[in-house]
Design a protein around this motif. Structure first.
Motif, PDB file in Angstrom:
ATOM      1  N   LEU A   1       0.904  -1.176  -0.268  1.00  0.00           N
ATOM      2  CA  LEU A   1      -0.443   0.009  -0.074  1.00  0.00           C
ATOM      3  C   LEU A   1       1.182   1.492  -0.202  1.00  0.00           C
ATOM      4  N   GLN A   2       2.311   1.383   0.148  1.00  0.00           N
ATOM      5  CA  GLN A   2       2.958   2.282  -0.165  1.00  0.00           C
ATOM      6  C   GLN A   2       4.060   2.065  -1.266  1.00  0.00           C
ATOM      7  N   THR A   3       4.047   3.796  -1.581  1.00  0.00           N
ATOM      8  CA  THR A   3       5.628   4.045  -2.415  1.00  0.00           C
ATOM      9  C   THR A   3       7.628   4.672  -1.738  1.00  0.00           C
ATOM     10  N   PHE A   4       8.125   3.656  -1.758  1.00  0.00           N
ATOM     11  CA  PHE A   4       9.185   4.026  -1.317  1.00  0.00           C
ATOM     12  C   PHE A   4       9.930   4.337  -2.841  1.00  0.00           C
ATOM     13  N   ASN A   5      10.607   5.076  -2.101  1.00  0.00           N
ATOM     14  CA  ASN A   5      12.308   5.661  -2.821  1.00  0.00           C
ATOM     15  C   ASN A   5      13.196   5.187  -2.210  1.00  0.00           C
ATOM     16  N   ARG A   6      14.528   4.653  -2.740  1.00  0.00           N
ATOM     17  CA  ARG A   6      15.213   4.008  -2.613  1.00  0.00           C
ATOM     18  C   ARG A   6      15.728   4.125  -1.371  1.00  0.00           C
ATOM     19  N   SER A   7      15.952   5.072  -0.545  1.00  0.00           N
ATOM     20  CA  SER A   7      16.459   4.693   0.843  1.00  0.00           C
ATOM     21  C   SER A   7      15.228   4.127   1.551  1.00  0.00           C
ATOM     22  N   GLY A   8      13.926   4.123   1.524  1.00  0.00           N
ATOM     23  CA  GLY A   8      12.818   3.476   2.037  1.00  0.00           C
ATOM     24  C   GLY A   8      13.021   2.550   1.662  1.00  0.00           C
ATOM     25  N   PHE A   9      13.238   2.158   0.433  1.00  0.00           N
ATOM     26  CA  PHE A   9      13.239   0.053   0.265  1.00  0.00           C
ATOM     27  C   PHE A   9      15.082  -0.389   1.369  1.00  0.00           C
ATOM     28  N   GLN A  10      15.441   0.424   1.270  1.00  0.00           N
ATOM     29  CA  GLN A  10      17.084  -0.835   1.493  1.00  0.00           C
ATOM     30  C   GLN A  10      16.453  -0.112   3.432  1.00  0.00           C
ATOM     31  N   GLN A  11      15.718   1.150   3.346  1.00  0.00           N
ATOM     32  CA  GLN A  11      16.042   0.257   5.172  1.00  0.00           C
ATOM     33  C   GLN A  11      14.955  -0.452   5.862  1.00  0.00           C
ATOM     34  N   ILE A  12      13.915  -0.435   4.364  1.00  0.00           N
ATOM     35  CA  ILE A  12      12.790  -2.115   4.828  1.00  0.00           C
ATOM     36  C   ILE A  12      14.060  -3.116   4.748  1.00  0.00           C
ATOM     37  N   GLN A  13      14.837  -3.516   3.943  1.00  0.00           N
ATOM     38  CA  GLN A  13      15.567  -4.330   3.136  1.00  0.00           C
ATOM     39  C   GLN A  13      16.575  -4.164   4.698  1.00  0.00           C
ATOM     40  N   LEU A  14      17.037  -3.900   5.322  1.00  0.00           N
ATOM     41  CA  LEU A  14      17.776  -3.414   6.170  1.00  0.00           C
ATOM     42  C   LEU A  14      17.056  -4.374   7.483  1.00  0.00           C
ATOM     43  N   ASP A  15      16.385  -3.188   7.986  1.00  0.00           N
ATOM     44  CA  ASP A  15      14.609  -3.993   9.582  1.00  0.00           C
ATOM     45  C   ASP A  15      15.209  -5.909   9.149  1.00  0.00           C
ATOM     46  N   PHE A  16      14.375  -5.868   7.534  1.00  0.00           N
ATOM     47  CA  PHE A  16      13.915  -6.962   7.616  1.00  0.00           C
ATOM     48  C   PHE A  16      15.525  -8.501   7.900  1.00  0.00           C
ATOM     49  N   HIS A  17      16.451  -8.036   7.228  1.00  0.00           N
ATOM     50  CA  HIS A  17      17.802  -8.664   6.903  1.00  0.00           C
ATOM     51  C   HIS A  17      18.402  -8.729   8.849  1.00  0.00           C
TER      52      HIS A  17
ATOM     53  N   ILE B   1       9.806  -8.280   1.162  1.00  0.00           N
ATOM     54  CA  ILE B   1      11.136  -7.407   0.705  1.00  0.00           C
ATOM     55  C   ILE B   1      10.952  -7.184  -0.821  1.00  0.00           C
ATOM     56  N   VAL B   2      10.205  -8.392  -1.590  1.00  0.00           N
ATOM     57  CA  VAL B   2      10.047  -8.505  -2.837  1.00  0.00           C
ATOM     58  C   VAL B   2       8.817  -7.319  -3.299  1.00  0.00           C
ATOM     59  N   ALA B   3       7.881  -6.951  -1.680  1.00  0.00           N
ATOM     60  CA  ALA B   3       6.844  -6.430  -2.401  1.00  0.00           C
ATOM     61  C   ALA B   3       6.859  -5.205  -2.155  1.00  0.00           C
ATOM     62  N   ALA B   4       8.266  -4.998  -1.166  1.00  0.00           N
ATOM     63  CA  ALA B   4       8.553  -3.061  -0.741  1.00  0.00           C
ATOM     64  C   ALA B   4       9.250  -3.095  -2.282  1.00  0.00           C
ATOM     65  N   ALA B   5       9.651  -3.699  -3.063  1.00  0.00           N
ATOM     66  CA  ALA B   5      10.493  -3.490  -3.856  1.00  0.00           C
ATOM     67  C   ALA B   5       9.803  -3.736  -5.296  1.00  0.00           C
ATOM     68  N   GLU B   6       8.707  -4.148  -5.973  1.00  0.00           N
ATOM     69  CA  GLU B   6       7.689  -3.588  -6.783  1.00  0.00           C
ATOM     70  C   GLU B   6       7.092  -2.333  -6.622  1.00  0.00           C
ATOM     71  N   ARG B   7       6.894  -2.021  -5.299  1.00  0.00           N
ATOM     72  CA  ARG B   7       6.648  -1.153  -4.942  1.00  0.00           C
ATOM     73  C   ARG B   7       7.628   0.410  -5.199  1.00  0.00           C
ATOM     74  N   CYS B   8       8.611  -0.245  -4.523  1.00  0.00           N
ATOM     75  CA  CYS B   8       9.917   1.070  -4.808  1.00  0.00           C
ATOM     76  C   CYS B   8       9.722   1.606  -6.399  1.00  0.00           C
ATOM     77  N   LEU B   9      10.343   2.793  -6.987  1.00  0.00           N
ATOM     78  CA  LEU B   9      10.422   3.482  -7.519  1.00  0.00           C
ATOM     79  C   LEU B   9      12.037   3.157  -8.836  1.00  0.00           C
ATOM     80  N   ASP B  10      13.003   3.334  -7.181  1.00  0.00           N
ATOM     81  CA  ASP B  10      14.438   2.956  -7.878  1.00  0.00           C
ATOM     82  C   ASP B  10      15.362   1.920  -6.289  1.00  0.00           C
ATOM     83  N   PRO B  11      14.382   0.445  -6.710  1.00  0.00           N
ATOM     84  CA  PRO B  11      14.683  -0.654  -6.130  1.00  0.00           C
ATOM     85  C   PRO B  11      15.978  -1.195  -5.948  1.00  0.00           C
ATOM     86  N   VAL B  12      16.813  -0.640  -5.676  1.00  0.00           N
ATOM     87  CA  VAL B  12      18.720  -0.669  -5.308  1.00  0.00           C
ATOM     88  C   VAL B  12      18.715  -1.715  -4.309  1.00  0.00           C
TER      89      VAL B  12
END
Length: 777
Positions: free
Chosen positions: A708-724, A748-759
């Protein structure tokens, strides 16, 4: 003349021959009734017919000649000659004996004739003497007649003088009786003088009559005082009423007043009983034990006095049975009302038996005095109601004891009983249920073992009530569980308690305790209680014709379903609370302007704290599972996932956006060919199964929140870090590591799908930031 004489001689000879024949026939015939008629058919004749009255000589000879030879005929001739000789001898003896008797009778008659001669002369002399005595007696009576008349006249005069003297002495006699309180003698004297007063009271004995009436007025007043005196015994008052009736005093008013006295006596008696019941609690005894030793003697003495009053009242007023029956029934009713007042408390069966013995003794006492009341049947019906209330009351108190421990646990969240743990609540409830059920059956067993007629007649009913009571008890217990868990709304009678429970948030730990308690009831409590009930009732089963029966299978099914419901309810409650934390995490920040991640977010600490709290609750209540943890290599899913293998990590590490989007396309294609993994399985009543289910539901909620959210690269990376960082902790908390790993990848994949720059972040940076977080912990 000669012809006539010869005819008479022939008749005498015929009679003599007939008598001789009869004599011989009675001598030889063993069964005269068996002899046939004289005209019997010759074809039935036999050689034995010689001994019968229908003997025919010609037939006999013909038959004898036909059946016997010459030698036989000679032998028969010899035998018959011997028999004839014997008969002649016997006949001679009979004649001699009769001849001797005739001679003796003749001598006796001669002597009587000699004695009677001269008796007529003696009788004439006796008659003359009797006539002489009679004449002399008449002379004596004539000479003494005047003197006898004079003596009788003097005797009548003497009796009259005695009566006159008694009348003159009556006032003084009555005064002495009043002084000595000998009212019975006074009434006897006065009633004896009443005929004289009626005849001569207005003339000769006017003064005596007035003085006696004044004394009688005093006697009537004193007797009335005795009737209405509380210090006098009931028997003394009854005697006073009897004396008043002999004095022709109108006693109808006394009847009403005395009946009111009996009613008041009954009211006072029951008031004393209630005071004894309320005041007989011994401080050294448990609060639910009633000491009846002091009240028994007082109560029995009062009932005996009341029974004697009833007996006296019946004698005085014979037409008062209907009123007395009503009084006797009121006595029994008040006894059972007092018993039911005690039954509302947790009363021991020994105390119930003591109360019933007192009641039954009083009923038998009253039944002797007033059998028309039928108090035995009346008390039997009242006892049926009271004992049934006692059975219901015992189960109600047992239900309160069990729910009390659970309500006590609910108060923990407001700071009440902080040391009262979930394990303590569960153990206390199980112990109360098992021991309480056994104690209840023991209490009821004492009622069955009692040989009191009142309980013997109710034995089968008591067994039925106990079986029905257990069935209703478990139904109410399951209903109470639903109320405590908030699964069911409270009824009108529990409105205050319901508002308080709903005002307080339902404690999830309480729901977990209810779940495990329901399972314990199904597996251990019901079988044990069923065995005890079978021993209690002797194998007698309650029939459906009389209402609901005790059906253990139905109860087991009910609590099995309740245990499953409460367990799922606990998981939902805990998951909802975690979802609030997770939702707040995803909805609060502006993910489009999120800064580069520097550390693991604090929501991770909150999530782990909640999971630790859940784990502590689960460990207190649920047992450990028998199966080992479901590692990745044990999963039914693919051992290589496109979202967790090195190839995916390499693709996510590409620096340009186009390559990242190409990787997402490849991920979707990989899902089509990946082996399907079963994420949600049946929840078991074990620590690992419950924790795993909660973790899975939380990760599934995270996946939905991420979509339900839209992430930038940093937001996606924050989700990646937390769940790691969460990956290791969640795997340790859950049983199915493969499913948890899979769901983490899904988030993580769901966040990546909603990320504008999923790096994604590089693994080295992820490890470095995780180590910093671990160092702080």
């Amino acid at each position: 003349m000669e012809g006539t004489k010869m005819g008479v001689d022939d008749e005498l000879l015929d009679d003599k021959a007939k008598r001789m024949r009869d004599l011989l026939s009675s001598f030889y015939s063993l069964d005269p009734s068996s002899s046939g008629p004289p005209n019997a058919s010759s074809r039935f004749a036999t050689l034995d017919t010689i001994n019968t009255s229908s003997f025919d000589a010609d037939q006999y000879m013909n038959l004898l000649v036909q059946k016997s030879n010459l030698e036989g005929l000679l032998q028969r001739h010899v035998e018959m000659a011997a028999e004839i000789k014997n008969l002649d001898t016997d006949l001679q003896m009979l004649v001699y004996e009769n001849y001797n008797k005739f001679i003796s009778a003749t001598d006796t008659i001669k002597r009587m004739n000699n004695n009677i001669v001269g008796m007529e002369t003696n009788m004439e002399q006796l008659l003359e003497k009797i006539m002489s005595v009679q004449s002399r007696s008449d002379g004596v009576n004539t000479s003494l007649f005047e003197k006898r008349e004079h003596i009788e006249k003097l005797h009548r005069t003497r009796n009259f003088l005695r009566k006159v003297q008694f009348i003159y002495d009556l006032p003084s006699r009555l005064a002495k009786c009043i002084k000595a309180e000998a009212y019975a003698d006074a009434v006897k004297y006065y009633t004896g003088a009443l005929p004289i007063f009626k005849a001569y009271g207005d003339s000769s004995f006017l003064d005596c009559k007035r003085a006696s009436e004044e004394a009688v007025a005093v006697i009537v007043k004193n007797l009335q005082g005795k009737v209405f005196s509380d210090s006098e015994s009931i028997q003394a008052r009854a005697e006073a009423v009897m004396l008043l009736k002999q004095l022709n005093y109108p006693v109808e008013n006394l009847k009403v007043q005395l009946y009111e006295k009996l009613e008041q006596f009954l009211v006072d008696l029951n008031l004393e009983s209630k005071e004894l019941m309320h005041g007989s609690l011994n401080l050294d005894m448990p609060p639910d034990h009633v000491d009846l030793s002091d009240s028994t003697s007082v109560d029995q003495a009062s009932i005996r006095e009341f029974a004697e009053a009833i007996r006296a009242y019946r004698v005085i007023f014979p037409d008062s049975d209907q009123q007395l029956v009503r009084l006797a029934e009121d006595l029994v009713k008040k006894h059972f009302e007092a018993t039911e007042h005690h039954i509302k408390k947790t009363l021991h069966s020994t105390d119930v038996l003591s109360l019933l013995r007192i009641i039954w003794t009083n009923v038998l006492l009253m039944d002797e005095v007033l059998p028309e009341a039928g108090l035995i049947d009346f008390s039997l019906e009242a006892a049926r109601v009271s004992i049934k209330k006692y059975v219901v009351s015992r189960f109600s108190h047992l239900l309160l004891d069990i729910t009390g421990a659970l309500v006590k646990l609910q108060g923990k969240q407001q700071g009440v009983e902080e040391e009262y743990t979930l394990q303590a609540a569960l153990d206390s409830s199980k112990k109360t249920l098992i021991e309480g059920s056994s104690d209840v059956l023991q209490e009821f067993q004492r009622l069955l073992n009692e040989d009191m007629e009142l309980l013997v007649k109710l034995r089968e009913m008591i067994i039925n009530w106990v079986q029905e009571g257990f069935q209703e008890f478990f139904r109410k217990l399951e209903n109470e569980f639903l109320l405590l868990s908030g699964k069911k709304y409270f009824s009108g009678q529990d409105q205050n308690f319901g508002e308080r429970m709903q005002g307080d948030k339902i404690l999830p730990g309480l729901v977990l305790v209810l779940s495990q308690l329901s399972i314990s009831i199904e597996q251990s409590v019901i079988p044990r209680i069923t065995e005890e009930i079978a021993a209690f009732s002797g194998g007698a089963a309650r029939g459906y014709d009389y209402g609901p029966a005790y059906v253990p299978a139905e109860i087991c099914r009910t609590f099995h379903s309740a245990g499953e419901t409460f367990l799922h309810m606990y998981i939902n409650m805990r998951t909802q609370k975690l979802s609030v934390v997770l939702k707040k995490r995803f909805t609060t920040p502006n993910w489009m302007k999120h800064k580069e991640p520097r550390e693991v977010h604090m929501f991770v600490d909150l999530l782990l704290q909640e999971l630790d709290a859940i784990g502590n609750e689960v460990k207190q209540i649920l047992p450990e599972g028998l199966n080992r943890k479901h590692r990745r290599t044990d999963s039914n899913g693919s051992t290589t996932s496109s979202r967790s293998n090195p190839l995916r990590d390499d693709r996510l590490s590409r620096s340009n956006t186009q390559k990242a989007r190409s990787q997402l396309l490849e991920t979707h294609l990989a899902k089509l060919f990946k082996q399907k993994m079963e994420i949600f399985t049946k929840v078991e009543h074990t620590q690992e199964s419950v924790m795993t289910t909660i973790v899975k539901l939380c990760l599934k909620s995270l996946q939905e929140f991420a979509r339900l959210q839209t992430f930038n690269r940093s937001g996606f990376q924050q989700i990646q870090l937390d769940f790691h960082f969460l990956k290791t902790s969640l795997k340790n908390a859950a049983e199915d590591e493969a499913a948890v790993d899979f769901l983490l990848d899904e988030v993580i994949v769901a966040a990546a799908e909603r990320c504008l720059d999923p790096v994604p972040l590089e693994p080295a940076i992820l490890d470095k930031l995780v180590q910093v977080k671990l160092a702080k912990i």
